[in-house]
Motif scaffolding. Sequence first.
Motif, PDB file in Angstrom:
ATOM      1  N   ALA A   1       0.812  -1.218   0.000  1.00 43.23           N
ATOM      2  CA  ALA A   1       0.000   0.000   0.000  1.00 43.23           C
ATOM      3  C   ALA A   1       0.845   1.268   0.000  1.00 43.23           C
ATOM      4  O   ALA A   1       0.469   2.271  -0.612  1.00 43.23           O
ATOM      5  N   ASP A   2       1.994   1.233   0.660  1.00 37.54           N
ATOM      6  CA  ASP A   2       2.829   2.440   0.707  1.00 37.54           C
ATOM      7  C   ASP A   2       3.869   2.490  -0.419  1.00 37.54           C
ATOM      8  O   ASP A   2       4.782   3.306  -0.385  1.00 37.54           O
ATOM      9  N   GLY A   3       3.738   1.614  -1.415  1.00 32.86           N
ATOM     10  CA  GLY A   3       4.624   1.642  -2.575  1.00 32.86           C
ATOM     11  C   GLY A   3       5.923   0.890  -2.379  1.00 32.86           C
ATOM     12  O   GLY A   3       6.793   0.921  -3.246  1.00 32.86           O
ATOM     13  N   GLU A   4       6.072   0.193  -1.280  1.00 30.36           N
ATOM     14  CA  GLU A   4       7.293  -0.572  -1.007  1.00 30.36           C
ATOM     15  C   GLU A   4       7.067  -2.048  -1.326  1.00 30.36           C
ATOM     16  O   GLU A   4       5.998  -2.583  -1.057  1.00 30.36           O
ATOM     17  N   ARG A   5       8.062  -2.666  -1.880  1.00 33.20           N
ATOM     18  CA  ARG A   5       8.011  -4.122  -2.073  1.00 33.20           C
ATOM     19  C   ARG A   5       8.695  -4.767  -0.885  1.00 33.20           C
ATOM     20  O   ARG A   5       9.635  -4.222  -0.331  1.00 33.20           O
ATOM     21  N   THR A   6       8.229  -5.917  -0.501  1.00 30.58           N
ATOM     22  CA  THR A   6       8.826  -6.600   0.645  1.00 30.58           C
ATOM     23  C   THR A   6      10.078  -7.352   0.178  1.00 30.58           C
ATOM     24  O   THR A   6      10.054  -8.024  -0.851  1.00 30.58           O
ATOM     25  N   PRO A   7      11.173  -7.227   0.922  1.00 30.40           N
ATOM     26  CA  PRO A   7      12.393  -7.939   0.556  1.00 30.40           C
ATOM     27  C   PRO A   7      12.216  -9.444   0.722  1.00 30.40           C
ATOM     28  O   PRO A   7      11.490  -9.900   1.600  1.00 30.40           O
ATOM     29  N   ASP A   8      12.903 -10.189  -0.110  1.00 27.00           N
ATOM     30  CA  ASP A   8      12.877 -11.646  -0.038  1.00 27.00           C
ATOM     31  C   ASP A   8      13.791 -12.076   1.115  1.00 27.00           C
ATOM     32  O   ASP A   8      15.006 -11.834   1.062  1.00 27.00           O
ATOM     33  N   PRO A   9      13.255 -12.724   2.145  1.00 20.27           N
ATOM     34  CA  PRO A   9      14.082 -13.105   3.292  1.00 20.27           C
ATOM     35  C   PRO A   9      15.162 -14.125   2.929  1.00 20.27           C
ATOM     36  O   PRO A   9      16.235 -14.131   3.529  1.00 20.27           O
ATOM     37  N   VAL A  10      14.893 -14.977   1.957  1.00 22.21           N
ATOM     38  CA  VAL A  10      15.901 -15.966   1.550  1.00 22.21           C
ATOM     39  C   VAL A  10      17.079 -15.259   0.884  1.00 22.21           C
ATOM     40  O   VAL A  10      18.245 -15.555   1.188  1.00 22.21           O
ATOM     41  N   ALA A  11      16.793 -14.315   0.007  1.00 22.15           N
ATOM     42  CA  ALA A  11      17.875 -13.571  -0.654  1.00 22.15           C
ATOM     43  C   ALA A  11      18.683 -12.779   0.360  1.00 22.15           C
ATOM     44  O   ALA A  11      19.917 -12.746   0.297  1.00 22.15           O
ATOM     45  N   LEU A  12      18.004 -12.149   1.322  1.00 18.36           N
ATOM     46  CA  LEU A  12      18.719 -11.415   2.372  1.00 18.36           C
ATOM     47  C   LEU A  12      19.614 -12.344   3.191  1.00 18.36           C
ATOM     48  O   LEU A  12      20.759 -12.006   3.510  1.00 18.36           O
ATOM     49  N   ALA A  13      19.112 -13.535   3.513  1.00 14.93           N
ATOM     50  CA  ALA A  13      19.894 -14.496   4.295  1.00 14.93           C
ATOM     51  C   ALA A  13      21.108 -14.981   3.509  1.00 14.93           C
ATOM     52  O   ALA A  13      22.204 -15.116   4.069  1.00 14.93           O
ATOM     53  N   VAL A  14      20.930 -15.224   2.224  1.00 13.88           N
ATOM     54  CA  VAL A  14      22.052 -15.672   1.390  1.00 13.88           C
ATOM     55  C   VAL A  14      23.119 -14.582   1.307  1.00 13.88           C
ATOM     56  O   VAL A  14      24.319 -14.857   1.420  1.00 13.88           O
ATOM     57  N   LEU A  15      22.703 -13.345   1.130  1.00 18.53           N
ATOM     58  CA  LEU A  15      23.670 -12.245   1.058  1.00 18.53           C
ATOM     59  C   LEU A  15      24.375 -12.021   2.389  1.00 18.53           C
ATOM     60  O   LEU A  15      25.590 -11.760   2.417  1.00 18.53           O
ATOM     61  N   GLU A  16      23.672 -12.158   3.494  1.00 16.87           N
ATOM     62  CA  GLU A  16      24.312 -12.011   4.805  1.00 16.87           C
ATOM     63  C   GLU A  16      25.316 -13.142   5.040  1.00 16.87           C
ATOM     64  O   GLU A  16      26.412 -12.915   5.544  1.00 16.87           O
TER      65      GLU A  16
END
Length: 155
Positions: A31-46
Amino acid sequence: EAGGRPPEGVDEETALTAMLAAAYPLGGDTADGERTPDPVALAVLEETAEYLGAGLSDLINLFQPERILIGGWAGLQLGARFLPAVRRHATAYALRHPAQKVSVELGRLGPDAVTVGAAILPLADFFARGGRRPDPVPTGPAPAWRTVLEERAPR
């Protein structure tokens, strides 16, 4: 392993770009124009940042460099958003004294860093010889006059 696979025939650069887009989306579907980050992609990058930081800590402990530059196409894509996590993990795994003296930064030579580095090698060799050209290597048999002089030289 975490469930994501790039499409067949996609090169590594495209796959990394897709993972970064999933982890750090722009514009959006909420609703506020933001897409939700993919938690799997974030975990892989971390996890990748931790492995890279652990590897850099070995270099820091062994060689105690003043500066480490991260570059290449992957370093440029991961960029400033990824670098703080790499620094954090590198200093956490490294010995305290060498870790305080090193800076981990992004390279500024762009995607051609390897090519630029390779182009410097002949110059480095030239300067190592004191600015002199290498001695020519004979390609055939020695001239007759040299053979005669060597035979007549006292031993």
